[in-house]
Scaffold this active site. Structure first.
Site, PDB file in Angstrom:
ATOM      1  N   ASP A 169       0.992  -1.143   0.057  1.00 51.41           N
ATOM      2  CA  ASP A 169      -0.109  -0.004   0.110  1.00 51.41           C
ATOM      3  C   ASP A 169       0.775   1.133  -0.003  1.00 51.41           C
ATOM      4  OD1 ASP A 169      -2.275  -1.892   0.452  1.00 51.41           O
ATOM      5  OD2 ASP A 169      -2.192  -1.430   2.692  1.00 51.41           O
TER       6      ASP A 169
HETATM    7  N1  URA Z   1      -1.273  -6.019   3.524  1.00 48.05           N
HETATM    8  C1  URA Z   1      -1.733  -4.803   3.757  1.00 48.05           C
HETATM    9  O1  URA Z   1      -2.712  -4.446   4.132  1.00 48.05           O
HETATM   10  N2  URA Z   1      -1.286  -3.938   3.177  1.00 48.05           N
HETATM   11  C2  URA Z   1      -0.096  -4.016   2.505  1.00 48.05           C
HETATM   12  O2  URA Z   1       0.695  -3.106   1.995  1.00 48.05           O
HETATM   13  C3  URA Z   1       0.601  -5.309   2.527  1.00 48.05           C
HETATM   14  C4  URA Z   1      -0.012  -6.190   3.150  1.00 48.05           C
END
Ligand code: URA
Length: 266
Positions: free
Chosen positions: A118
């Site tokens: 993310d």
């Molecule tokens: N899980 C998440 O919620 N976000 C990420 O960036 C990676 C794994």
């Protein structure tokens, strides 16, 4: 996939490669354009028209042409990045935010992020133009492990942590709740009234860790990926990257070979 030894730039010329991947890596177009060229009969292998992108070719010795122009193999490169906050791991962002590719100055090959992190997640990320390996490292059937440290609201109890181990119901893209696969979960301690959970998962659904922690009542306030298989971002400041060592590439390929015995469903 078999390769010859790594070159100083961190790349290795592929020996065997899927034709569509070979053409996309050579930069003749996107995967979709490559499919169009193949369908239109514009691609030949050793003088014969080839329409099957899945055909495995000998990348260094087969003569591949597109529109009568010889296409040469491009080295496979494997890059380890410490993804910082505030960049997206997709290649195009509708909101025009900076992408991880913008951090890779000096890399000529067209590489792709392996899986996603993310915008607000930091940590270790692999980028490569080896599509075969990327598939095996991301497809949930192959079970490649990723470990995260999640700083969460409140301090979770041992029974809450145990729920993460067993699997919790989280919404998929269509809003339907599905149980997450069993995971490893440990309480690491707390910092400023936030609990820190170490979570190792083998699947990679969108916002997986955030949704899992939300499901036990402890929303994530910050998230870091500390391990991608055996790889870490040790020695790399946020935003910095390096080529993987030949030994690291060999270890990842060994995983992919083992995983490859079981082909994923299309
Ligand atoms: N899980 C998440 O919620 N976000 C990420 O960036 C990676 C794994």
């Amino acid at each position: 996939m078999k390769t010859v030894p790594a070159s100083p730039s961190g790349g290795a010329l592929p020996l065997e490669q899927n034709l569509a991947q070979f053409l996309a890596n050579a930069g003749i177009g996107s995967r979709r354009q490559v499919s169009d060229f193949l369908r239109a009969g514009m691609v030949t292998v050793n003088g014969m028209v080839e329409r099957q992108g899945s055909r495995v070719i000998q990348a260094r010795t087969d003569a591949v042409k597109c529109n009568s122009k010889r296409i040469m193999p491009v080295p496979l490169v494997y890059i380890l990045l410490h993804k910082p906050l505030g960049v997206v791991s997709t290649l195009d962002d509708p909101e025009n935010r900076p992408t991880v590719l913008g951090l890779l100055r000096g890399v000529r090959e067209r590489v792709y992020p392996v899986g996603r992190l993310d915008y607000n997640t930091t940590g270790v990320m692999l980028l490569t133009n080896d599509g075969d390996l990327a598939l095996r490292l991301t497809h949930p059937r192959f079970g490649f492990q990723k470990t995260y440290h999640a700083h969460v609201e409140g301090v979770p109890s041992e029974s809450a942590i145990h729920k993460l181990r067993l699997g919790v119901r989280i919404p998929n893209a269509g809003g339907v709740f599905e149980k997450s696969q069993p995971a490893e979960a440990h309480f690491l301690g707390k910092s400023k009234q936030r609990g820190i959970i170490a979570l190792t998962v083998r699947e990679g659904r969108k916002h997986q860790v955030r949704k899992m922690c939300q499901a036990i009542g402890h929303p994530v306030r910050s998230l870091q990926r500390v391990k991608f298989g055996f790889l870490t971002a040790k020695g790399l400041a946020p935003g910095a990257w390096r080529y993987m060592t030949p030994d690291e590439i060999t270890r990842l390929q060994a995983f992919a070979r083992k995983a490859g015995k079981e082909q994923p469903r299309p």
